[in-house]
Design an enzyme around this catalytic site. Structure first.
Site: not given
Length: 201
Positions: A106-108
């Site tokens: 989800v972050e990257s």
């Protein structure tokens, strides 16, 4: 429309953390400047479309299972070396690798080269200040993943093992979660928590 206000301040923070960890600054700075110039060339709806297309391209890759040595459990990360790093870091800090990989996705999208507009760096999107506090170099992929796993563990310990609160704290900070007694009423954080938990479960 992309807002470039404050980009110089972000660059200065990045340069400071590079100097602290002895990371060669110029190649990264040239890359960052290049990406900023590319972004400036994209206007209005084109910017939104480009961002959406990049996210859609990254998601299927990251959601494909990748095996690792000594385990048959699949993680939501397509890149096997990265999946192995996630497993190693998770074992080191006693965190479920599926949770760490869900946060990374989800972050990257599992991209170590990702740098947010706020200056968050790498696979786990660590802010330079957070990385420094964790004692890791965010520009090194292994250390970035280890820093993220360590921070997730700290958030789990802070919130008594409550995964939902820990994930919310990873995004919004632990104080916001404490202030609201749970997931803060920020749309971004609520969406973030839902995405991470959808992948994790």
């Amino acid at each position: 429309m992309i807002d470039f206000a404050g980009i110089r301040q972000v660059q200065m923070r990045i340069a400071a953390i590079q100097e602290q960890f002895g990371v060669p600054g110029m190649p990264f700075q040239r890359k960052l400047d290049s990406e900023i110039e590319k972004a400036r060339g994209v206007r209005g709806a084109d910017a939104a479309a480009a961002h959406r297309d990049a996210a859609q391209d990254a998601a299927p890759k990251a959601l494909r299972a990748a095996g690792a040595k000594g385990t048959t459990e699949a993680l939501p990360i397509a890149d096997k070396p990265l999946a192995d790093l996630v497993r190693e870091a998770s074992a080191k800090f006693g965190v479920d690798p599926k949770l760490v990989s869900a946060v990374a996705e989800v972050e990257s999208g599992g991209n170590q080269n990702a740098v947010s507009g706020a200056g968050a760096v790498g696979v786990m999107q660590l802010m330079p200040e957070t990385a420094a506090g964790l004692g890791v170099n965010p520009y090194d992929e292994r250390e970035n993943v280890e820093g993220g796993a360590k921070y997730i563990k700290e958030m789990l310990d802070t919130f008594g093992g409550d995964v939902k609160k820990a994930v919310a704290a990873y995004n919004a900070g632990p104080q916001a979660v404490k202030d609201y007694g749970g997931v803060p009423p920020y749309r971004e954080t609520q969406n973030y928590v839902n995405k991470v938990l959808d992948i994790y479960q």
